[in-house]
Design a protein around this motif. Structure first.
Motif, PDB file in Angstrom:
ATOM      1  N   ILE A   7       0.694  -1.247   0.266  1.00  0.00           N
ATOM      2  CA  ILE A   7      -0.008  -0.113   0.042  1.00  0.00           C
ATOM      3  C   ILE A   7       0.674   1.178   0.103  1.00  0.00           C
ATOM      4  N   TYR A   8       0.454   2.210  -0.878  1.00  0.00           N
ATOM      5  CA  TYR A   8       1.377   3.506  -1.101  1.00  0.00           C
ATOM      6  C   TYR A   8       0.320   4.280  -0.402  1.00  0.00           C
ATOM      7  N   VAL A   9       0.786   5.235   0.526  1.00  0.00           N
ATOM      8  CA  VAL A   9       0.200   6.279   1.078  1.00  0.00           C
ATOM      9  C   VAL A   9       0.684   7.579   0.387  1.00  0.00           C
ATOM     10  N   ALA A  10       0.344   8.487  -0.388  1.00  0.00           N
ATOM     11  CA  ALA A  10       1.143   9.669  -0.988  1.00  0.00           C
ATOM     12  C   ALA A  10       0.556  10.610   0.105  1.00  0.00           C
ATOM     13  N   GLY A  11       1.657  11.484   0.689  1.00  0.00           N
ATOM     14  CA  GLY A  11       1.588  12.376   1.655  1.00  0.00           C
ATOM     15  C   GLY A  11       1.460  11.908   2.880  1.00  0.00           C
ATOM     16  N   HIS A  12       2.463  10.994   3.335  1.00  0.00           N
ATOM     17  CA  HIS A  12       2.257  10.284   4.795  1.00  0.00           C
ATOM     18  C   HIS A  12       2.459  11.631   5.934  1.00  0.00           C
ATOM     19  N   ARG A  13       3.319  12.291   5.536  1.00  0.00           N
ATOM     20  CA  ARG A  13       3.837  13.288   6.640  1.00  0.00           C
ATOM     21  C   ARG A  13       2.796  14.578   6.909  1.00  0.00           C
ATOM     22  N   GLY A  14       1.736  14.622   5.812  1.00  0.00           N
ATOM     23  CA  GLY A  14       0.583  15.621   6.440  1.00  0.00           C
ATOM     24  C   GLY A  14      -0.535  14.797   7.190  1.00  0.00           C
ATOM     25  N   MET A  15      -1.274  15.792   7.679  1.00  0.00           N
ATOM     26  CA  MET A  15      -2.292  15.480   8.686  1.00  0.00           C
ATOM     27  C   MET A  15      -3.190  14.086   8.076  1.00  0.00           C
ATOM     28  N   VAL A  16      -3.442  14.163   7.202  1.00  0.00           N
ATOM     29  CA  VAL A  16      -4.545  13.252   6.397  1.00  0.00           C
ATOM     30  C   VAL A  16      -3.665  11.962   6.360  1.00  0.00           C
ATOM     31  N   GLY A  17      -2.420  11.897   5.585  1.00  0.00           N
ATOM     32  CA  GLY A  17      -1.455  10.781   5.251  1.00  0.00           C
ATOM     33  C   GLY A  17      -1.122  10.084   6.461  1.00  0.00           C
ATOM     34  N   SER A  18      -0.710  10.828   7.554  1.00  0.00           N
ATOM     35  CA  SER A  18      -0.201  10.474   8.723  1.00  0.00           C
ATOM     36  C   SER A  18      -1.203   9.426   9.384  1.00  0.00           C
ATOM     37  N   ALA A  19      -2.581  10.146   9.346  1.00  0.00           N
ATOM     38  CA  ALA A  19      -3.655   9.473  10.041  1.00  0.00           C
ATOM     39  C   ALA A  19      -3.922   8.021   9.377  1.00  0.00           C
ATOM     40  N   ILE A  20      -3.805   8.232   7.979  1.00  0.00           N
ATOM     41  CA  ILE A  20      -4.075   6.857   7.266  1.00  0.00           C
ATOM     42  C   ILE A  20      -3.169   5.775   7.614  1.00  0.00           C
ATOM     43  N   VAL A  21      -1.890   6.330   7.746  1.00  0.00           N
ATOM     44  CA  VAL A  21      -0.800   5.259   8.152  1.00  0.00           C
ATOM     45  C   VAL A  21      -1.024   4.630   9.552  1.00  0.00           C
ATOM     46  N   ARG A  22      -1.095   5.505  10.405  1.00  0.00           N
ATOM     47  CA  ARG A  22      -1.674   5.136  11.803  1.00  0.00           C
ATOM     48  C   ARG A  22      -2.784   3.930  11.705  1.00  0.00           C
ATOM     49  N   LYS A  23      -3.614   4.338  10.983  1.00  0.00           N
ATOM     50  CA  LYS A  23      -5.031   3.367  10.898  1.00  0.00           C
ATOM     51  C   LYS A  23      -4.499   1.967  10.421  1.00  0.00           C
ATOM     52  N   LEU A  24      -3.774   2.172   9.143  1.00  0.00           N
ATOM     53  CA  LEU A  24      -3.359   0.879   8.459  1.00  0.00           C
ATOM     54  C   LEU A  24      -2.628   0.213   9.586  1.00  0.00           C
ATOM     55  N   LYS A  25      -1.616   0.757  10.257  1.00  0.00           N
ATOM     56  CA  LYS A  25      -0.735  -0.121  11.162  1.00  0.00           C
ATOM     57  C   LYS A  25      -1.727  -0.586  12.239  1.00  0.00           C
ATOM     58  N   GLU A  26      -2.444   0.216  12.766  1.00  0.00           N
ATOM     59  CA  GLU A  26      -3.282  -0.488  13.899  1.00  0.00           C
ATOM     60  C   GLU A  26      -4.197  -1.787  13.165  1.00  0.00           C
ATOM     61  N   GLU A  27      -4.648  -1.755  12.016  1.00  0.00           N
ATOM     62  CA  GLU A  27      -5.288  -2.738  11.610  1.00  0.00           C
ATOM     63  C   GLU A  27      -4.456  -3.918  11.195  1.00  0.00           C
ATOM     64  N   GLY A  28      -3.105  -3.745  11.365  1.00  0.00           N
ATOM     65  CA  GLY A  28      -2.148  -4.901  11.143  1.00  0.00           C
ATOM     66  C   GLY A  28      -1.449  -4.892   9.536  1.00  0.00           C
ATOM     67  N   PHE A  29      -1.659  -3.813   8.893  1.00  0.00           N
ATOM     68  CA  PHE A  29      -1.047  -3.793   7.784  1.00  0.00           C
ATOM     69  C   PHE A  29       0.355  -3.115   7.739  1.00  0.00           C
ATOM     70  N   ASP A  30       1.297  -3.823   7.382  1.00  0.00           N
ATOM     71  CA  ASP A  30       2.770  -3.511   7.592  1.00  0.00           C
ATOM     72  C   ASP A  30       3.496  -3.449   6.216  1.00  0.00           C
ATOM     73  N   ASN A  31       2.724  -3.637   5.232  1.00  0.00           N
ATOM     74  CA  ASN A  31       3.640  -3.535   3.960  1.00  0.00           C
ATOM     75  C   ASN A  31       3.223  -2.082   3.211  1.00  0.00           C
ATOM     76  N   ILE A  32       3.688  -1.210   4.156  1.00  0.00           N
ATOM     77  CA  ILE A  32       3.292   0.176   3.609  1.00  0.00           C
ATOM     78  C   ILE A  32       4.352   1.045   3.033  1.00  0.00           C
ATOM     79  N   ILE A  33       4.250   1.534   1.875  1.00  0.00           N
ATOM     80  CA  ILE A  33       5.157   2.539   1.188  1.00  0.00           C
ATOM     81  C   ILE A  33       5.223   3.767   1.371  1.00  0.00           C
ATOM     82  N   VAL A  34       6.155   4.698   1.787  1.00  0.00           N
ATOM     83  CA  VAL A  34       6.074   6.071   1.953  1.00  0.00           C
ATOM     84  C   VAL A  34       7.271   6.538   1.274  1.00  0.00           C
ATOM     85  N   ARG A  35       7.164   7.920   1.009  1.00  0.00           N
ATOM     86  CA  ARG A  35       8.564   8.523   0.579  1.00  0.00           C
ATOM     87  C   ARG A  35       8.266  10.181   1.014  1.00  0.00           C
TER      88      ARG A  35
END
Length: 312
Positions: A7-35
């Motif tokens: 899963i690629y989250v574009a904009g992971h440092r922003g308010m929205v993107g970081s919240a999505i990354v946190r949620k994915l990790k909470e749900e057990g998704f760990d193959n997350i790509i960020v740049r």
């Protein structure tokens, strides 16, 4: 989405993107790509395509954007139009080229006409004139929605669009020159209290009405829709409840504990009179917000004191 999916989250440092990354990790998704933007300039088509060709994400959350409040939107009109169009074009087209299974494009409630009936229904898009102060940003976001629809129609891509209402939460922008109204008020009241100021100046009349959604709730909604919605048309994400800017200011003032006066500078613009989202479509799909505004403001003020003030 499968737990092992890339899963690629574009904009992971922003308010929205970081919240999505946190949620994915909470749900057990760990193959997350960020740049970071330094690692990958999404405005650069060649660089973006090389990244997608190499990483081949299966799912994309397009939360990267150039954002800001009334001042920034009205001052940097060309930048807001050009940069957001470049980011969207590169990621949406690139995702089609590599066969992404599903992409979610995140827009903004400013896509709706300035004088549209309230609450704002999804089918009010392109039925009237936009608010002039943020028209370039709105046009870019409308283009993103229409790109997702077009790539679905022509190529069969499962690209969906969601329109969040006004957001606040961790990793918000508190710069007084280009932040949104809620974080700007938090900083103004906090600094006025710390400096012992007798009054705080706020823009406009305080009469416009706005709806606010905590970023954690947005992330919950995005995760839910990525799992449960494959429709062609956009989906509003919000609470369905709004307050006046004056009521917002008084709530923040009380939360911060500032006891001075509020001076409303009526020479400054109010922006759109009201923006309330119709969230009946989202509710009918099966999702409703959890964090009420007063509770949310308390949460973000604690975050502001603990994580932002120390860096100032």
């Amino acid at each position: 989405m499968e737990k092992t999916a890339k899963i690629y989250v574009a904009g992971h440092r922003g308010m929205v993107g970081s919240a999505i990354v946190r949620k994915l990790k909470e749900e057990g998704f760990d193959n997350i790509i960020v740049r970071t933007s330094k690692e990958l300039d999404l405005r650069n088509q060649v660089a973006t395509q090389e990244f997608l060709d190499t990483e081949k994400p299966e799912y994309v959350f397009l939360a990267a954007a150039k954002v800001g409040g009334i001042v920034a939107n009205n001052t940097y009109r060309a930048d807001f139009l050009y940069e957001n169009l470049q980011i969207q074009n590169n990621l949406i087209h690139g995702s089609y080229l590599i066969g992404v299974k599903k992409l979610m494009f995140l827009g903004s409630s400013c896509i709706y006409p300035k004088m549209a009936p309230q609450p704002l229904k999804e089918d009010y898009l392109l039925t009237g004139i936009l608010e002039p102060t943020n028209e370039p940003y709105a046009i870019a976001k409308i283009a993103g929605i229409k790109m997702c629809e077009a790539y679905r129609a022509q190529y069969g891509c499962n690209f969906i669009s969601v329109m969040p209402t006004n957001l606040y939460g961790p990793n918000d922008n508190y710069d007084l020159q280009n932040s949104h109204v809620l974080p700007a008020m938090i900083r103004k009241f906090h600094e006025a209290k710390a400096e012992g100021k007798e009054s705080v100046e706020l823009w406009g009349t305080g009469k416009p009405m706005r709806e606010f959604l905590h970023a954690n709730d947005l992330a919950e909604a995005c995760f839910f829709l990525m799992q449960n919605y494959d429709g062609e048309t956009l989906v509003n994400i919000g609470t369905g409840v709004d307050v006046t800017i004056k009521e917002l200011a008084e709530t923040i003032q009380k939360t911060v504990g500032y006891e001075g006066k509020i001076n409303w500078n009526t020479d400054k613009p109010d922006g759109t009179p009201r923006k309330l989202m119709d969230v009946s479509k989202l509710n009918n799909i099966g999702w409703k917000h959890n964090i009420e505004l007063k509770e949310g403001i308390k949460l973000v003020y604690e975050d502001f004191k603990n994580n932002i003030v120390r860096k100032m």
